[in-house]
Scaffold this active site. Structure first.
Site, PDB file in Angstrom:
ATOM      1  N   ASP A  67      95.761 116.130  -4.634  1.00  0.00           N
ATOM      2  CA  ASP A  67      96.874 115.175  -4.560  1.00  0.00           C
ATOM      3  C   ASP A  67      96.459 113.864  -3.903  1.00  0.00           C
ATOM      4  O   ASP A  67      95.349 113.731  -3.399  1.00  0.00           O
ATOM      5  CB  ASP A  67      98.055 115.804  -3.796  1.00  0.00           C
ATOM      6  CG  ASP A  67      97.630 116.482  -2.502  1.00  0.00           C
ATOM      7  OD1 ASP A  67      96.486 116.263  -2.053  1.00  0.00           O
ATOM      8  OD2 ASP A  67      98.438 117.227  -1.931  1.00  0.00           O
ATOM      9  N   ASP A 135     106.563 123.730   5.387  1.00  0.00           N
ATOM     10  CA  ASP A 135     107.702 124.107   4.545  1.00  0.00           C
ATOM     11  C   ASP A 135     107.257 124.940   3.335  1.00  0.00           C
ATOM     12  O   ASP A 135     108.052 125.214   2.439  1.00  0.00           O
ATOM     13  CB  ASP A 135     108.464 122.858   4.079  1.00  0.00           C
ATOM     14  CG  ASP A 135     107.617 121.932   3.212  1.00  0.00           C
ATOM     15  OD1 ASP A 135     106.425 122.247   2.975  1.00  0.00           O
ATOM     16  OD2 ASP A 135     108.147 120.888   2.773  1.00  0.00           O
ATOM     17  N   HIS A 137     104.888 124.012   1.155  1.00  0.00           N
ATOM     18  CA  HIS A 137     104.381 123.255  -0.001  1.00  0.00           C
ATOM     19  C   HIS A 137     102.901 123.515  -0.221  1.00  0.00           C
ATOM     20  O   HIS A 137     102.145 123.768   0.716  1.00  0.00           O
ATOM     21  CB  HIS A 137     104.706 121.760   0.094  1.00  0.00           C
ATOM     22  CG  HIS A 137     103.947 120.961   1.108  1.00  0.00           C
ATOM     23  ND1 HIS A 137     104.561 120.238   2.089  1.00  0.00           N
ATOM     24  CD2 HIS A 137     102.622 120.755   1.271  1.00  0.00           C
ATOM     25  CE1 HIS A 137     103.641 119.620   2.816  1.00  0.00           C
ATOM     26  NE2 HIS A 137     102.462 119.919   2.345  1.00  0.00           N
ATOM     27  N   GLU A 142     106.694 120.411  -3.383  1.00  0.00           N
ATOM     28  CA  GLU A 142     107.675 120.707  -2.335  1.00  0.00           C
ATOM     29  C   GLU A 142     108.615 121.837  -2.773  1.00  0.00           C
ATOM     30  O   GLU A 142     108.802 122.058  -3.982  1.00  0.00           O
ATOM     31  CB  GLU A 142     108.510 119.458  -2.045  1.00  0.00           C
ATOM     32  CG  GLU A 142     107.709 118.293  -1.448  1.00  0.00           C
ATOM     33  CD  GLU A 142     107.416 118.457   0.045  1.00  0.00           C
ATOM     34  OE1 GLU A 142     107.368 119.595   0.530  1.00  0.00           O
ATOM     35  OE2 GLU A 142     107.249 117.422   0.714  1.00  0.00           O
TER      36      GLU A 142
HETATM   37  C1  GLP Z   1      99.318 117.828   3.150  1.00  0.00           C
HETATM   38  C2  GLP Z   1      98.587 118.154   1.866  1.00  0.00           C
HETATM   39  C3  GLP Z   1      98.533 119.635   1.609  1.00  0.00           C
HETATM   40  C4  GLP Z   1      98.078 120.373   2.847  1.00  0.00           C
HETATM   41  C5  GLP Z   1      99.037 120.090   3.980  1.00  0.00           C
HETATM   42  C6  GLP Z   1      98.695 120.851   5.243  1.00  0.00           C
HETATM   43  O1  GLP Z   1     100.677 117.790   3.013  1.00  0.00           O
HETATM   44  N1  GLP Z   1      99.158 117.502   0.738  1.00  0.00           N
HETATM   45  O2  GLP Z   1      97.655 119.905   0.530  1.00  0.00           O
HETATM   46  O3  GLP Z   1      98.037 121.749   2.574  1.00  0.00           O
HETATM   47  O4  GLP Z   1      98.970 118.692   4.223  1.00  0.00           O
HETATM   48  O5  GLP Z   1      97.982 120.047   6.129  1.00  0.00           O
HETATM   49  P1  GLP Z   1      97.368 120.538   7.473  1.00  0.00           P
HETATM   50  O6  GLP Z   1      96.154 121.313   7.113  1.00  0.00           O
HETATM   51  O7  GLP Z   1      97.037 119.284   8.217  1.00  0.00           O
HETATM   52  O8  GLP Z   1      98.377 121.358   8.166  1.00  0.00           O
END
Ligand code: GLP
Length: 245
Positions: A67, A135, A137, A142
């Site tokens: 993404d 959440d 995702h 989402e």
């Molecule tokens: C972002 C990314 C996700 C990732 C999430 C968790 O929202 N788009 O792909 O899984 O962060 O991030 P973290 O590893 O910092 O908790």
């Protein structure tokens, strides 16, 4: 679903890196699906170290990232493009022509089409690394009543904007939209490797590991439908959710 536990975050990152390195040894021209976020960042430092020690060769590897934020230029420090360069691509012998990160700048509908073409053209992903949002995702899919199969634009929920605001100077600077692979793109990967750590993920990981239902309102649960899905958590998280395995 296969669940692995590491003593702490560092050990989980080393274990995830080992799984990726083993994939690269088995198939030097493999296609890796890459994730961003602080969890994935930890894994990349182990991959860079392995490369520096002569234990990893990225010369034939191709990658596709999940993404990208809308509105940020690819050089913006918090864009996933710049993050991937900083964490991995600039430090290993990967040919950047073989890396795909969606572009979040300019005409987003056009960029989605281009991202879809690149996903398609690159062929199946051998191993997809994943983090999870608080959440539930996955990438930027989402929780919603209906989820998309393919790459698309996604409005970020307030909970995600809040969670990701720690990387920006203020909450107002967090993009409200992103381009993301769809759940179908992710489910098409041959193997999925999801990492989670920290007590902030306890509630969603409890739902994933201790409950046998799936729901689009927690997209991570859909990954349980995949035949080759590995989850890697640290001991603290496992204990918090009462996972004994
Ligand atoms: C972002 C990314 C996700 C990732 C999430 C968790 O929202 N788009 O792909 O899984 O962060 O991030 P973290 O590893 O910092 O908790």
């Amino acid at each position: 679903m296969n669940v692995m536990t590491g003593q702490d975050f560092a050990q989980c990152c080393a274990m995830a890196a080992d799984i990726i390195l083993e994939q690269m040894r088995r198939k030097p021209d493999c296609r890796l699906g890459l994730a961003t976020g602080s969890t994935a960042e930890g894994v990349y430092s182990y991959l860079v170290n392995a490369y520096r020690k002569g234990e990893a060769d990225f010369s034939q590897v191709s990658t596709c990232n999940l993404d990208e934020y809308a509105e940020l230029t690819p050089t913006h420090e918090q864009s996933y493009h710049a993050s991937m360069n900083r964490w991995l691509f600039d430090h290993v012998n990967i040919d950047k022509k073989n890396t795909v990160v969606a572009c979040g700048q300019g005409d987003l509908d056009e960029n989605v089409l281009r991202f879809r073409e690149k996903i398609e053209r690159g062929g199946p992903i051998d191993l997809q690394l994943l983090g999870v949002g608080v959440d539930g995702h996955i990438a930027f899919n989402e929780p919603r009543e209906k989820l998309h199969l393919f790459a698309h634009r996604e409005r970020l929920l307030a909970s995600t904007i809040e969670a990701n605001s720690r990387f920006f100077a203020s909450r107002d600077e967090v993009p409200v939209e992103a381009i993301t692979m769809g759940m179908g793109d992710i489910m098409h990967a041959r193997r999925l490797l999801l990492m989670a750590n920290g007590l902030g993920k306890a509630s969603i990981m409890k739902q994933l590991l201790m409950d046998d239902t799936v729901t689009t309102m927690a997209p991570v649960t859909l990954l349980r439908l995949h035949v080759d899905f590995t989850v890697l958590i640290d001991r603290e998280l496992a204990d918090a959710i009462g996972y004994a395995g």
